[in-house]
Motif scaffolding. Structure first.
Motif, PDB file in Angstrom:
ATOM      1  N   HIS A   1      38.190  41.121  48.959  1.00 55.80           N
ATOM      2  CA  HIS A   1      39.091  42.257  48.711  1.00 55.80           C
ATOM      3  C   HIS A   1      40.243  42.142  49.698  1.00 55.80           C
ATOM      4  CE1 HIS A   1      35.345  44.523  47.048  1.00 55.80           C
ATOM      5  NE2 HIS A   1      35.839  43.653  46.187  1.00 55.80           N
ATOM      6  N   SER A   2      41.208  41.340  49.370  1.00 54.65           N
ATOM      7  CA  SER A   2      42.323  41.142  50.300  1.00 54.65           C
ATOM      8  C   SER A   2      43.641  41.131  49.525  1.00 54.65           C
ATOM      9  CB  SER A   2      42.126  39.842  51.090  1.00 54.65           C
ATOM     10  OG  SER A   2      41.601  38.836  50.245  1.00 54.65           O
ATOM     11  N   GLU A   3      44.696  41.405  50.257  1.00 56.30           N
ATOM     12  CA  GLU A   3      45.990  41.607  49.601  1.00 56.30           C
ATOM     13  C   GLU A   3      46.512  40.310  48.997  1.00 56.30           C
ATOM     14  OE1 GLU A   3      48.451  44.219  52.064  1.00 56.30           O
ATOM     15  OE2 GLU A   3      50.143  43.404  50.909  1.00 56.30           O
ATOM     16  N   GLY A   4      47.050  40.406  47.808  1.00 59.70           N
ATOM     17  CA  GLY A   4      47.654  39.242  47.174  1.00 59.70           C
ATOM     18  C   GLY A   4      46.648  38.289  46.550  1.00 59.70           C
ATOM     19  N   ASN A   5      45.383  38.703  46.489  1.00 57.48           N
ATOM     20  CA  ASN A   5      44.342  37.822  45.916  1.00 57.48           C
ATOM     21  C   ASN A   5      44.470  37.806  44.389  1.00 57.48           C
ATOM     22  OD1 ASN A   5      42.108  36.466  45.098  1.00 57.48           O
ATOM     23  ND2 ASN A   5      40.646  37.653  46.348  1.00 57.48           N
ATOM     24  N   PRO A   6      44.788  36.659  43.798  1.00 59.71           N
ATOM     25  CA  PRO A   6      44.959  36.624  42.343  1.00 59.71           C
ATOM     26  C   PRO A   6      43.630  36.457  41.588  1.00 59.71           C
ATOM     27  CG  PRO A   6      45.527  34.490  43.262  1.00 59.71           C
ATOM     28  CD  PRO A   6      45.100  35.341  44.423  1.00 59.71           C
ATOM     29  N   TYR A   7      42.521  36.249  42.313  1.00 57.28           N
ATOM     30  CA  TYR A   7      41.236  35.997  41.629  1.00 57.28           C
ATOM     31  C   TYR A   7      40.381  37.256  41.567  1.00 57.28           C
ATOM     32  CZ  TYR A   7      42.574  31.195  42.750  1.00 57.28           C
ATOM     33  OH  TYR A   7      43.252  30.025  42.886  1.00 57.28           O
ATOM     34  N   GLU A   8      39.727  37.425  40.427  1.00 60.85           N
ATOM     35  CA  GLU A   8      38.805  38.561  40.297  1.00 60.85           C
ATOM     36  C   GLU A   8      37.394  38.044  40.041  1.00 60.85           C
ATOM     37  OE1 GLU A   8      39.744  41.716  37.551  1.00 60.85           O
ATOM     38  OE2 GLU A   8      41.845  41.628  38.224  1.00 60.85           O
ATOM     39  N   ALA A   9      36.432  38.762  40.597  1.00 55.28           N
ATOM     40  CA  ALA A   9      35.035  38.377  40.371  1.00 55.28           C
ATOM     41  C   ALA A   9      34.773  38.323  38.867  1.00 55.28           C
ATOM     42  CB  ALA A   9      34.096  39.384  41.034  1.00 55.28           C
ATOM     43  N   ASP A  10      33.868  37.438  38.456  1.00 51.27           N
ATOM     44  CA  ASP A  10      33.469  37.242  37.049  1.00 51.27           C
ATOM     45  C   ASP A  10      34.466  36.423  36.227  1.00 51.27           C
ATOM     46  OD1 ASP A  10      31.155  38.570  37.452  1.00 51.27           O
ATOM     47  OD2 ASP A  10      31.820  40.475  36.588  1.00 51.27           O
ATOM     48  N   GLU A  11      35.661  36.163  36.787  1.00 51.69           N
ATOM     49  CA  GLU A  11      36.610  35.311  36.072  1.00 51.69           C
ATOM     50  C   GLU A  11      36.012  33.923  35.916  1.00 51.69           C
ATOM     51  OE1 GLU A  11      40.696  34.458  37.612  1.00 51.69           O
ATOM     52  OE2 GLU A  11      40.572  36.613  38.059  1.00 51.69           O
ATOM     53  N   LYS A  12      36.285  33.296  34.770  1.00 52.87           N
ATOM     54  CA  LYS A  12      35.753  31.952  34.569  1.00 52.87           C
ATOM     55  C   LYS A  12      36.882  30.973  34.274  1.00 52.87           C
ATOM     56  CE  LYS A  12      31.287  33.596  32.946  1.00 52.87           C
ATOM     57  NZ  LYS A  12      31.582  35.025  33.197  1.00 52.87           N
ATOM     58  N   ALA A  13      36.650  29.720  34.660  1.00 55.50           N
ATOM     59  CA  ALA A  13      37.635  28.676  34.335  1.00 55.50           C
ATOM     60  C   ALA A  13      36.890  27.481  33.768  1.00 55.50           C
ATOM     61  CB  ALA A  13      38.407  28.281  35.586  1.00 55.50           C
ATOM     62  N   GLN A  14      37.541  26.727  32.885  1.00 59.06           N
ATOM     63  CA  GLN A  14      36.921  25.536  32.319  1.00 59.06           C
ATOM     64  C   GLN A  14      36.832  24.450  33.379  1.00 59.06           C
ATOM     65  OE1 GLN A  14      35.530  25.390  29.273  1.00 59.06           O
ATOM     66  NE2 GLN A  14      36.092  27.569  29.231  1.00 59.06           N
ATOM     67  N   LEU A  15      35.767  23.690  33.324  1.00 56.91           N
ATOM     68  CA  LEU A  15      35.653  22.528  34.217  1.00 56.91           C
ATOM     69  C   LEU A  15      36.464  21.365  33.610  1.00 56.91           C
ATOM     70  CD1 LEU A  15      31.899  22.698  35.265  1.00 56.91           C
ATOM     71  CD2 LEU A  15      33.908  23.170  36.683  1.00 56.91           C
ATOM     72  N   ASN A  16      36.547  20.278  34.360  1.00 57.43           N
ATOM     73  CA  ASN A  16      37.316  19.096  33.940  1.00 57.43           C
ATOM     74  C   ASN A  16      38.795  19.405  33.740  1.00 57.43           C
ATOM     75  OD1 ASN A  16      35.028  17.381  33.882  1.00 57.43           O
ATOM     76  ND2 ASN A  16      34.461  18.321  31.913  1.00 57.43           N
ATOM     77  N   THR A  17      39.318  20.302  34.574  1.00 52.74           N
ATOM     78  CA  THR A  17      40.735  20.639  34.475  1.00 52.74           C
ATOM     79  C   THR A  17      41.461  20.317  35.777  1.00 52.74           C
ATOM     80  OG1 THR A  17      40.155  22.898  35.077  1.00 52.74           O
ATOM     81  CG2 THR A  17      40.488  22.451  32.730  1.00 52.74           C
ATOM     82  N   GLY A  18      40.730  19.679  36.700  1.00 51.83           N
ATOM     83  CA  GLY A  18      41.385  19.252  37.941  1.00 51.83           C
ATOM     84  C   GLY A  18      41.424  20.320  39.015  1.00 51.83           C
ATOM     85  N   LEU A  19      40.442  21.225  38.963  1.00 52.71           N
ATOM     86  CA  LEU A  19      40.371  22.279  39.993  1.00 52.71           C
ATOM     87  C   LEU A  19      39.994  21.685  41.353  1.00 52.71           C
ATOM     88  CD1 LEU A  19      38.297  24.734  37.812  1.00 52.71           C
ATOM     89  CD2 LEU A  19      40.605  25.222  38.656  1.00 52.71           C
ATOM     90  N   TYR A  20      40.463  22.349  42.443  1.00 50.92           N
ATOM     91  CA  TYR A  20      40.062  21.928  43.791  1.00 50.92           C
ATOM     92  C   TYR A  20      38.527  21.890  43.889  1.00 50.92           C
ATOM     93  CZ  TYR A  20      44.794  23.680  45.164  1.00 50.92           C
ATOM     94  OH  TYR A  20      46.118  23.945  45.283  1.00 50.92           O
ATOM     95  N   CYS A  21      37.922  22.989  43.391  1.00 52.87           N
ATOM     96  CA  CYS A  21      36.471  23.137  43.559  1.00 52.87           C
ATOM     97  C   CYS A  21      35.684  22.018  42.873  1.00 52.87           C
ATOM     98  CB  CYS A  21      36.007  24.482  43.018  1.00 52.87           C
ATOM     99  SG  CYS A  21      36.550  25.840  44.052  1.00 52.87           S
ATOM    100  N   GLU A  22      36.226  21.525  41.748  1.00 55.91           N
ATOM    101  CA  GLU A  22      35.532  20.437  41.050  1.00 55.91           C
ATOM    102  C   GLU A  22      35.360  19.231  41.952  1.00 55.91           C
ATOM    103  OE1 GLU A  22      36.715  19.121  37.095  1.00 55.91           O
ATOM    104  OE2 GLU A  22      37.688  21.091  36.870  1.00 55.91           O
ATOM    105  N   THR A  23      36.391  18.934  42.704  1.00 58.85           N
ATOM    106  CA  THR A  23      36.318  17.791  43.623  1.00 58.85           C
ATOM    107  C   THR A  23      35.271  18.042  44.698  1.00 58.85           C
ATOM    108  OG1 THR A  23      38.614  17.247  43.220  1.00 58.85           O
ATOM    109  CG2 THR A  23      37.653  16.400  45.259  1.00 58.85           C
ATOM    110  N   VAL A  24      35.263  19.256  45.225  1.00 62.18           N
ATOM    111  CA  VAL A  24      34.279  19.586  46.267  1.00 62.18           C
ATOM    112  C   VAL A  24      32.859  19.407  45.723  1.00 62.18           C
ATOM    113  CG1 VAL A  24      33.364  21.441  47.717  1.00 62.18           C
ATOM    114  CG2 VAL A  24      35.835  21.182  47.422  1.00 62.18           C
ATOM    115  N   MET A  25      32.648  19.861  44.480  1.00 58.25           N
ATOM    116  CA  MET A  25      31.303  19.791  43.904  1.00 58.25           C
ATOM    117  C   MET A  25      30.922  18.349  43.589  1.00 58.25           C
ATOM    118  SD  MET A  25      30.908  23.249  41.641  1.00 58.25           S
ATOM    119  CE  MET A  25      31.932  22.680  40.323  1.00 58.25           C
ATOM    120  N   ALA A  26      31.895  17.569  43.129  1.00 53.01           N
ATOM    121  CA  ALA A  26      31.609  16.172  42.772  1.00 53.01           C
ATOM    122  C   ALA A  26      31.337  15.335  44.016  1.00 53.01           C
ATOM    123  CB  ALA A  26      32.778  15.594  41.982  1.00 53.01           C
ATOM    124  N   THR A  27      32.096  15.567  45.081  1.00 55.98           N
ATOM    125  CA  THR A  27      31.929  14.741  46.286  1.00 55.98           C
ATOM    126  C   THR A  27      30.917  15.324  47.248  1.00 55.98           C
ATOM    127  OG1 THR A  27      33.700  15.955  47.387  1.00 55.98           O
ATOM    128  CG2 THR A  27      34.342  13.968  46.183  1.00 55.98           C
TER     129      THR A  27
END
Ligand SMILES: Nc1ncnc2c1ncn2[C@@H]1O[C@H](COP(=O)(O)OP(=O)(O)OP(=O)(O)O)[C@@H](O)[C@H]1O
Ligand SMILES: [Mg+2]
Length: 442
Positions: A49-75
């Motif tokens: 809960h911080s100012e300017g945070n564009p992400y909301e809980a429960d939001e979902k994104a497709q994998l295999n789209t080049g997200l930062y997190c995908e790299t973290v999970m893969a490596t």
């Protein structure tokens, strides 16, 4: 779906919310996130809960789209992107569209070492973090992974509990089945015993009747030739003997059938009245006098006069008859002269406690729980149908609205305790139906 992707308890989500809030504060970023991987997707599980945070809980994104997190999970390793737009590898990743150009994240692993997701911070400007911040992020990751261990343990406990419950249910079902088959076996034995019991008096009756028939035919032939007085006397005595055998045999058969009937008979409420308990018991004893005298045992009735009941004397008389005959029949070894004591004590709750106690062999512990079962008898094939105490149970609970218990201490004989209301409630409708169900059998 991976097995850990199911629900996380609310208490942990609340705790992690605080964690990400603090995380965003310390890192001074708009977004601190805990991400969870789902099949083909990644979701924002907790968002600071911080100012300017564009992400909301429960939001979902497709994998295999080049997200930062995908790299973290893969490596399964830390990823630090100071500024995506200064890095050709990252300039097209989807978070850039949200203006989240800087990323620092580490993987979160479930206790089985499968990837759960990530914990990360994102910023809208270029960021280079000092080592101590990176260390802090690793510490927070470890603390969340320790929470995973607890969650997994709780889940295991619940599962074990469910398994135990299922096992318990199976056991109960098995027990019911055993009980049923035991009762069926008992029924089989009883049918055999009853047939055997009935066979004797009916066979004797048949024999007596056919003998009488022969004698009558002979007599008819003799009659045509003229009868002497001694021939006539002879015939009369034959008829008397035959009829006597018939009477005794048929009486025996009728008694046996009668005891079956008592089990299923309606107990009518018509004979409810006020009576003196002691008087009633003494009249039962005088009716049983023949049996008691013949047995050589003594039956003492120590009931004080003046205990008045408003109840069903006939039913209570049947109960007393069964209890006293049982004592005389089962309690003592042959040749031993025993004593049976009957006592009664009114209590303060409008009830009277009636006991029939003998000083005989007693009832083995293993049989105590079964003596009221229909067809339980230790005299199968020797005149016992095992219905006596079942009838007692039925009469006491259904007709008389009381309770009955058997007790026996080793070497102390047996004691039957009947507790009755001084004033029996009027029957609602067929109370005996209830007792039959309680009896679980007939
Ligand atoms: N006073 C007692 N002392 C010892 N055993 C007893 C006593 N009363 C009952 N029992 C035991 O309880 C069993 C069941 O009694 P119940 O009256 O139901 O059947 P029964 O007397 O064997 O047969 P029935 O009464 O139908 O002729 C008896 O077979 C006997 O083993
Ligand atoms: Mg009996």
């Amino acid at each position: 779906m991976t097995h850990h992707a199911s629900d996380i308890p609310d208490s942990f989500l609340a705790k992690w919310q605080t964690t990400t809030n603090v995380l965003a504060g310390i890192f001074d970023v708009p977004a601190g996130l805990i991400m969870r991987v789902l099949p083909g997707q990644i979701e924002v599980l907790v968002s600071s809960h911080s100012e300017g945070n564009p992400y909301e809980a429960d939001e979902k994104a497709q994998l295999n789209t080049g997200l930062y997190c995908e790299t973290v999970m893969a490596t399964r390793a830390l990823l630090h992107v100071p500024h995506a737009l200064e890095d050709t590898h990252w300039e097209h990743n989807p978070d850039v569209a949200l203006n989240m150009v800087s990323y620092l994240g580490v993987p979160l692993l479930w206790p089985d070492k499968e990837v759960f997701g990530t914990i990360c911070v994102l910023d809208s400007k270029k960021r280079n973090y000092q080592d101590k911040y990176v260390e802090l992020l690793w510490e927070i990751k470890k603390s969340i992974e320790r929470d995973f261990v607890v969650i997994e343990q709780q889940r295991q406990l619940l599962e074990n509990n469910a398994e135990l419950q299922a096992a318990l249910q199976r056991l109960t079902a098995l027990q019911d089945e055993l009980l049923r088959s035991e009762k069926l076996a008992a029924l089989g034995a009883v049918v055999a015993g009853i047939s055997h019991e009935l066979n004797t008096p009916i066979g004797n009756s048949l024999l007596a009747a056919s003998t009488l028939q022969c004698h009558a035919a002979d007599f008819a032939v003799d009659m045509k030739q003229g009868l002497t007085r001694s021939r006539m006397l002879d015939f009369v005595s034959t008829v008397e003997q035959g009829a006597g055998i018939l009477m005794r045999s048929l009486d025996q058969a009728a008694k046996l059938v009668g005891s079956f009937k008592q089990v299923v008979d309606d107990q009518s409420a018509a004979d409810r009245r006020r009576f003196d308990l002691g008087e009633m018991v003494r009249s039962v004893l005088s009716e049983l006098n023949h049996t008691i005298q013949g047995s050589g045992h003594r039956v003492h009735c120590a009931i004080a006069p003046g205990i008045l009941l408003d109840s069903y004397p006939q039913q209570l008389a049947q109960v007393m008859t069964h209890l006293v005959s049982n004592a005389v029949q089962h309690a003592f070894l042959p040749g031993v002269a025993g004593t049976v004591r009957i006592a009664a004590q009114p209590d303060s709750e409008g009830q009277v406690v009636l006991t029939v106690r003998d000083d005989g062999l007693g009832i083995p512990q293993a049989n105590l729980g079964r003596v009221f079962d229909p067809f339980f008898t230790t005299r199968l094939g020797r005149g016992g149908s095992g219905l006596g105490l079942h009838i007692v149970y039925k009469l006491v609970t259904a007709a008389l609205h009381g309770s009955v218990e058997a007790s026996s201490e080793p070497g102390q004989g047996a004691c039957f305790t009947v507790v009755l209301p001084l004033s029996a409630p009027a029957p609602l409708q067929k109370p005996e139906v209830r007792a039959v169900r309680n009896g679980n059998f007939v």
